[in-house]
Design an enzyme around this catalytic site. Structure first.
Site, mmCIF file in Angstrom:
data_model
loop_
_atom_site.group_PDB
_atom_site.id
_atom_site.type_symbol
_atom_site.label_atom_id
_atom_site.label_comp_id
_atom_site.label_asym_id
_atom_site.label_seq_id
_atom_site.Cartn_x
_atom_site.Cartn_y
_atom_site.Cartn_z
ATOM 1 C CB ALA A 1 24.182 25.993 -37.382
ATOM 2 C CB ALA A 2 29.246 24.982 -35.128
ATOM 3 C CB THR B 1 34.040 18.810 -30.026
ATOM 4 O OG1 THR B 1 35.228 18.127 -30.433
ATOM 5 C CG2 THR B 1 34.461 20.156 -29.471
ATOM 6 C CE1 TYR C 1 34.239 22.488 -33.809
ATOM 7 C CE2 TYR C 1 35.666 20.749 -32.976
ATOM 8 C CZ TYR C 1 34.428 21.176 -33.405
ATOM 9 O OH TYR C 1 33.384 20.301 -33.423
ATOM 10 N N GLY D 1 48.746 19.900 -33.120
ATOM 11 C CA GLY D 1 47.562 19.930 -32.256
ATOM 12 C C GLY D 1 46.880 18.592 -32.048
HETATM 13 N N1 UFG Z 1 44.959 11.447 -39.814
HETATM 14 C C1 UFG Z 1 45.988 10.922 -40.588
HETATM 15 N N2 UFG Z 1 45.956 11.191 -41.918
HETATM 16 C C2 UFG Z 1 44.994 11.934 -42.514
HETATM 17 C C3 UFG Z 1 43.948 12.456 -41.714
HETATM 18 C C4 UFG Z 1 43.969 12.182 -40.354
HETATM 19 O O1 UFG Z 1 46.899 10.261 -40.089
HETATM 20 O O2 UFG Z 1 45.068 12.146 -43.738
HETATM 21 C C5 UFG Z 1 44.949 11.126 -38.364
HETATM 22 C C6 UFG Z 1 44.935 12.345 -37.489
HETATM 23 O O3 UFG Z 1 46.245 12.814 -37.266
HETATM 24 C C7 UFG Z 1 44.246 11.808 -36.252
HETATM 25 C C8 UFG Z 1 43.283 10.735 -36.788
HETATM 26 O O4 UFG Z 1 43.755 10.437 -38.091
HETATM 27 O O5 UFG Z 1 45.182 11.182 -35.423
HETATM 28 C C9 UFG Z 1 41.872 11.215 -36.893
HETATM 29 O O6 UFG Z 1 41.866 12.460 -37.576
HETATM 30 P P1 UFG Z 1 40.521 13.199 -38.040
HETATM 31 O O7 UFG Z 1 40.947 14.468 -38.722
HETATM 32 O O8 UFG Z 1 39.658 12.258 -38.783
HETATM 33 O O9 UFG Z 1 39.800 13.513 -36.682
HETATM 34 P P2 UFG Z 1 40.330 14.307 -35.393
HETATM 35 O O10 UFG Z 1 40.529 13.293 -34.333
HETATM 36 O O11 UFG Z 1 41.454 15.199 -35.681
HETATM 37 O O12 UFG Z 1 39.119 15.283 -35.162
HETATM 38 C C10 UFG Z 1 37.889 14.848 -34.673
HETATM 39 C C11 UFG Z 1 36.770 15.739 -35.195
HETATM 40 C C12 UFG Z 1 36.945 17.138 -34.703
HETATM 41 C C13 UFG Z 1 37.066 17.110 -33.210
HETATM 42 C C14 UFG Z 1 38.185 16.195 -32.799
HETATM 43 C C15 UFG Z 1 38.292 16.083 -31.319
HETATM 44 O O13 UFG Z 1 36.781 15.747 -36.587
HETATM 45 O O14 UFG Z 1 35.840 17.911 -35.063
HETATM 46 O O15 UFG Z 1 37.939 14.905 -33.294
HETATM 47 O O16 UFG Z 1 39.629 16.045 -31.001
HETATM 48 F F1 UFG Z 1 37.353 18.335 -32.750
#
Ligand code: UFG
Length: 329
Positions: free
Chosen positions: A74-75, A117, A141, A284
């Site tokens: 739950a977060a 995470t 986060y 980020g």
């Molecule tokens: N991305 C795109 N286009 C989009 C969405 C994402 O190019 O429309 C890219 C992002 O820039 C990233 C990759 O796809 O390089 C994955 O993105 P996500 O948003 O699917 O996942 P994240 O890696 O950003 O985030 C995940 C989890 C978070 C966690 C993080 C750890 O969702 O909860 O990994 O870094 F914190």
């Protein structure tokens, strides 16, 4: 004795509840349904609509039910939102966990497995990332998740609570039965956003930056199937039930894929051309996040079944094709 799953109506929580029930466990789910869906809760789980920040509600569950261990999902979990609204993350993730732990301590419940995470590491110094590597979150986060780990640690020292923190990399995919899958509102994750294109809900996918220091310039991530994550929670809980000490584990496949590679796999799986457009970088985003999960394999005996990205994307596609609006009709 029952297992209490907090956030059991959310994406990873609901999949873990399915795996627990399939393994014959007695399961109680609590969820405030702010981001989770009642329809995602397994019909055999006893459900409480409750918020972890509500001490009376937590106390009531521990008094009504005979709880052996807690699995805590739950977060709030959106990186971008955590940067624009950090206090929401401190409130829900840290204040909420504090209330939960107070209630657990008061009721003598001393075992908890919870979602941490890859974002606890920040920009990694090397890949694959080991649990002992530096933790320096680059977003709020990840900061709150790291603080949750530390809160568990100090509570454990004072009150004998034992915990397992599971540091997930990129959760994706859907339950093989097709009953549940990924549903966020708004959706921010790469694979469900890509699949909105063949589903007719989006014209193209945006690639956030193609000038990273990777082989095709797009970000590399370690994609791990949600059912494999769910299994790891059960193994972690059993580890604590058998007397294991507090611990932290990475959960990933140990293989990185670029954004462009993921889009190509989705094109193959769906048979749709999926137009893509390169856009500016998203703030980020680290260039590469790939886990070493050797520790989870060795200590917990975790063995992911869905290591192949095509299988993972196929399971996500089955869900999204049949539930284009998620649980909302
Ligand atoms: N991305 C795109 N286009 C989009 C969405 C994402 O190019 O429309 C890219 C992002 O820039 C990233 C990759 O796809 O390089 C994955 O993105 P996500 O948003 O699917 O996942 P994240 O890696 O950003 O985030 C995940 C989890 C978070 C966690 C993080 C750890 O969702 O909860 O990994 O870094 F914190």
């Amino acid at each position: 004795m029952a297992i209490l799953v907090l956030g059991g109506a959310g994406y990873i929580g609901s999949h873990t509840v399915y795996e627990l029930i399939e393994a014959g466990r007695d399961v109680v789910v609590a969820d405030n349904l702010l981001t989770g869906f009642k329809a995602a809760v397994h019909p055999k789980a006893r459900f409480y609509q409750a918020d972890i920040r509500d001490r009376a509600a937590m106390d009531e569950i521990f008094e009504q039910e005979s709880i052996d261990g807690v699995i805590h999902f739950a977060a709030s979990s959106q990186v971008g939102e955590s940067m624009s609204n950090p206090l929401k993350y401190y409130d829900n993730n840290l204040c909420g966990t504090c209330v939960l732990l107070q209630s657990m301590v008061a009721h003598g419940v001393d075992k908890i497995v919870f979602s941490s995470t890859a974002a606890t590491y920040g920009e990694p110094e090397r890949v694959p990332i080991l649990e002992t590597d530096k933790t320096q979150p680059t977003n709020c986060y990840g900061e709150t998740k790291l603080a949750m780990e530390k809160m568990m640690n100090w509570t454990g020292r004072a009150h004998g609570l034992r915990y397992v923190a599971l540091r997930y990399f990129n959760a994706c995919g859907a339950h093989p039965s097709g009953a549940i899958g990924e549903a966020h509102n708004p959706e921010t994750h790469l694979i469900p956003l890509i699949l909105q294109v063949p589903n007719g809900k989006r014209e193209k996918i945006s690639i956030f930056g193609d000038d990273y220091a990777t082989h095709d310039g797009t970000c590399i991530r370690d994609y791990i199937h949600v059912s494999d994550l769910a299994q790891a929670h059960i193994l972690a809980l059993d580890y604590l039930l058998k007397g294991g000490e507090s611990n932290v584990f990475n959960l990933g496949n140990g293989v990185g894929f670029t954004v462009k590679e993921v889009i190509d796999v989705a094109r193959k799986v769906t048979g749709h051309p999926i137009p893509a457009e390169v856009c500016p970088r998203r703030a980020g985003d680290p260039a590469q996040l790939v886990a070493s999960s050797e520790k989870a394999r060795t200590v917990l005996g975790w063995n992911p079944k869905y290591a192949d990205l095509e299988t993972i994307v196929s399971s996500a596609w089955s869900w999204h094709k049949s539930h284009p609006n998620g649980f909302e009709g």
